[in-house]
Scaffold this active site. Structure first.
Site, PDB file in Angstrom:
ATOM      1  N   SER A   1       0.892  -1.102   0.072  1.00 23.44           N
ATOM      2  CA  SER A   1       0.090   0.018   0.008  1.00 23.44           C
ATOM      3  C   SER A   1       0.903   1.315   0.099  1.00 23.44           C
ATOM      4  O   SER A   1       1.838   1.214   0.283  1.00 23.44           O
ATOM      5  CB  SER A   1      -1.045  -0.013   1.199  1.00 23.44           C
ATOM      6  OG  SER A   1      -1.504   1.218   1.435  1.00 23.44           O
TER       7      SER A   1
ATOM      8  N   TYR B   1      -2.571  -1.212  10.410  1.00 19.87           N
ATOM      9  CA  TYR B   1      -2.460  -1.492   9.066  1.00 19.87           C
ATOM     10  C   TYR B   1      -1.104  -0.945   8.563  1.00 19.87           C
ATOM     11  O   TYR B   1      -0.514  -1.685   7.731  1.00 19.87           O
ATOM     12  CB  TYR B   1      -3.634  -0.788   8.221  1.00 19.87           C
ATOM     13  CG  TYR B   1      -3.675  -1.027   6.767  1.00 19.87           C
ATOM     14  CD1 TYR B   1      -4.185  -2.231   6.143  1.00 19.87           C
ATOM     15  CD2 TYR B   1      -3.464   0.273   6.040  1.00 19.87           C
ATOM     16  CE1 TYR B   1      -4.453  -2.429   4.805  1.00 19.87           C
ATOM     17  CE2 TYR B   1      -3.410   0.072   4.706  1.00 19.87           C
ATOM     18  CZ  TYR B   1      -3.925  -1.187   4.128  1.00 19.87           C
ATOM     19  OH  TYR B   1      -4.015  -1.314   2.817  1.00 19.87           O
TER      20      TYR B   1
END
Ligand code: BGC
Length: 268
Positions: A156, A169
């Protein structure tokens, strides 16, 4: 001049001919787009999934109708036995493993102040521990069979760029950033290359809460220099390139496809 439609991937149908590719979390979101794209390009695909067997069956059928080859394996990337079984299933059916795409991921959208130990463990287990051991098992298989291989981790922008209120995350993705760099350096002499793909905001179920909130969506779009979220196929095409021999010299690094969001500046 001849006009070439860059999206007519069918015209490249030999690009990944015969390569055996596992995609974790392969029956939805970015994973599903990767499965569809690489299957169209001639790869033989193992579709890992945790839930919704009917979505996997529909995908297998769609690929079969296109003349491609795939099969589903129900395996939870948070469980090491399942991961081993997944790699073995690819070898049992197709005889080898060329590319492991570690795509499955979850997020809690919790801040450092309200993340519970359970939230933390859940996110780190799937997004980092699972990727770590999937990399290990896939690499062992690739080294045993010979001829090298490739591991692609769907990371990401948040492997490097903070997302407040999504702390576990970001911590996991930051770990995957260093996993790819370190394992990529370790395994390069054995012909195993490892690359992260870092998407920005993509129109998939993980972003449902944003997409269902018009005000939040407008703020997100305004923060993206290209002014919109990505479609999953726009990430899948990057992955398809990385699965191919055209990407033979890329390892131990990250490639971002984020519409410019990481460089976004209000110009003030
Ligand atoms: C996250 C999304 C977020 C996007 C852009 C993704 O990795 O899963 O929640 O919207 O990054 O910030």
């Amino acid at each position: 001049m001849t006009q070439v439609n860059p999206y007519a991937l069918e015209t490249l149908s030999n690009f990944l001919k015969g390569k055996v590719i596992i995609v974790t979390g392969g029956n939805s979101g970015i994973g599903k787009a990767i499965v569809e794209t690489v299957a169209r390009l001639g790869a033989r695909v193992v579709i890992d999934y945790r839930s919704h067997p009917e979505a996997t069956e529909a995908l297998e059928q769609e690929i079969g109708e296109l003349g491609g080859s795939s099969f589903g394996v129900q395996a939870d990337v948070g469980k090491l036995d399942d991961l081993q079984r997944l790699v073995q299933a690819a070898v049992d059916r197709y005889g080898r493993l060329d590319v492991m795409v570690n795509n499955a991921g979850i997020e809690t959208r919790t801040s450092i102040l309200d993340t519970t130990p359970e939230d933390f463990d859940k996110v780190l287990n799937v997004n980092l521990r699972g990727v770590f051991f999937a990399t290990q098992y896939a690499a062992k298989q690739m080294i045993t069979q010979g001829g090298g291989g490739r591991i692609i981790n769907i990371s990401s922008v948040h492997e490097d760029w903070p997302m407040p209120n999504n702390t576990p995350y970001c911590v996991a993705k930051g770990g995957v950033r260093m996993l790819t760099r370190t394992a990529g350096v370790e395994l390069a002499p054995q012909g195993v290359t490892i690359v992260n793909v870092g998407p920005g905001a993509v129109a998939t179920p993980i972003n449902d809460s944003t997409m269902n909130n018009p005000e939040l969506l407008a703020r997100l779009n305004a923060a993206i220099p290209m002014g919109r979220m990505a479609q999953p196929e726009e990430i899948a095409r990057v992955v398809a390139f990385l699965c191919s021999d055209a990407a033979s010299y890329i390892t131990a690094t990250s490639i971002f496809a984020d519409g410019g969001i990481m460089q976004s500046s209000p110009g003030l």
